[in-house]
Design a protein around this motif. Structure first.
Motif, PDB file in Angstrom:
ATOM      1  N   TYR A  40     -10.248  -1.975  14.025  1.00 59.05           N
ATOM      2  CA  TYR A  40      -9.283  -2.344  12.994  1.00 59.05           C
ATOM      3  C   TYR A  40      -8.935  -1.135  12.134  1.00 59.05           C
ATOM      4  N   GLU A  41      -7.662  -0.934  11.910  1.00 58.16           N
ATOM      5  CA  GLU A  41      -7.193   0.066  10.950  1.00 58.16           C
ATOM      6  C   GLU A  41      -6.157  -0.631  10.082  1.00 58.16           C
ATOM      7  N   THR A  42      -6.123  -0.282   8.818  1.00 53.68           N
ATOM      8  CA  THR A  42      -5.222  -0.956   7.889  1.00 53.68           C
ATOM      9  C   THR A  42      -3.773  -0.706   8.291  1.00 53.68           C
ATOM     10  N   PRO A  43      -3.034  -1.801   8.556  1.00 56.45           N
ATOM     11  CA  PRO A  43      -1.632  -1.625   8.954  1.00 56.45           C
ATOM     12  C   PRO A  43      -0.733  -1.375   7.748  1.00 56.45           C
ATOM     13  N   THR A  44       0.486  -0.945   8.016  1.00 58.79           N
ATOM     14  CA  THR A  44       1.498  -0.768   6.975  1.00 58.79           C
ATOM     15  C   THR A  44       2.077  -2.135   6.653  1.00 58.79           C
ATOM     16  N   ARG A  45       1.988  -2.518   5.391  1.00 61.52           N
ATOM     17  CA  ARG A  45       2.438  -3.846   4.958  1.00 61.52           C
ATOM     18  C   ARG A  45       3.961  -3.925   5.029  1.00 61.52           C
TER      19      ARG A  45
END
Length: 164
Positions: A40-45
């Protein structure tokens, strides 16, 4: 006269399923729909996207919407740790990422191991459940991921992907 069991086996052939966990339950999806599994990597909102769409990531030049199934299925507040993964799926002509708690294994099920889904209330709309896979003490809730991801309430994925 049609029987539920033969209809079930017609739509869920014996095969390989990727087993993953959401909350306390174990689910399975057709391994042929899985392109890859990523940490998991933080996606662009994305503005105005529903809560369950965490955002988008750039995957080798393809903008991929990331759906958190724990939020989609109302399984409490998700936490993101070293076991949280994103399953990259090929659904029709689009690529979608699905966040799950953890992936356990790839399981081969025979037709005898797939039972019809019971007609009871469930976190997952039973239209998306194709059966229950039984393996000794384990039970996998088998999801028709194509039907789930293309359902009306998930239709925002398509719009989000197009907006990106």
């Amino acid at each position: 006269m049609s029987g539920n069991v033969s209809e079930l086996h017609a739509t869920t052939p014996a095969g390989e399923y990727l087993a993953f966990t959401l909350g306390q339950e174990e689910y399975g999806i057709d391994i042929q729909k899985v392109a890859e599994i990523r940490s998991y990597e933080t996606p662009t909102r994305i503005a105005n996207a529903p809560d369950f769409v965490k955002g988008v990531v750039n995957l080798r030049g393809i903008i991929v919407p990331i759906v958190d199934m724990r939020i989609k299925f109302s399984l409490g507040t998700p936490s993101y740790d070293q076991f949280t993964v994103v399953i990259i799926l090929n659904i029709g002509h689009r690529v979608v990422g699905m966040v799950v708690d953890r992936v356990s294994d790839v399981t081969t099920l025979t037709p005898e191991q797939v039972k019809p889904a019971p007609e009871i209330g469930s976190v997952v709309n039973t239209d998306h459940i194709v059966g229950l896979g039984t393996l000794d003490e384990r039970m996998l809730i088998l999801i028709d991921i194509d039907k789930l991801m293309s359902s009306a309430d998930m239709g925002l994925i398509e719009n989000t992907a197009l907006a990106a």
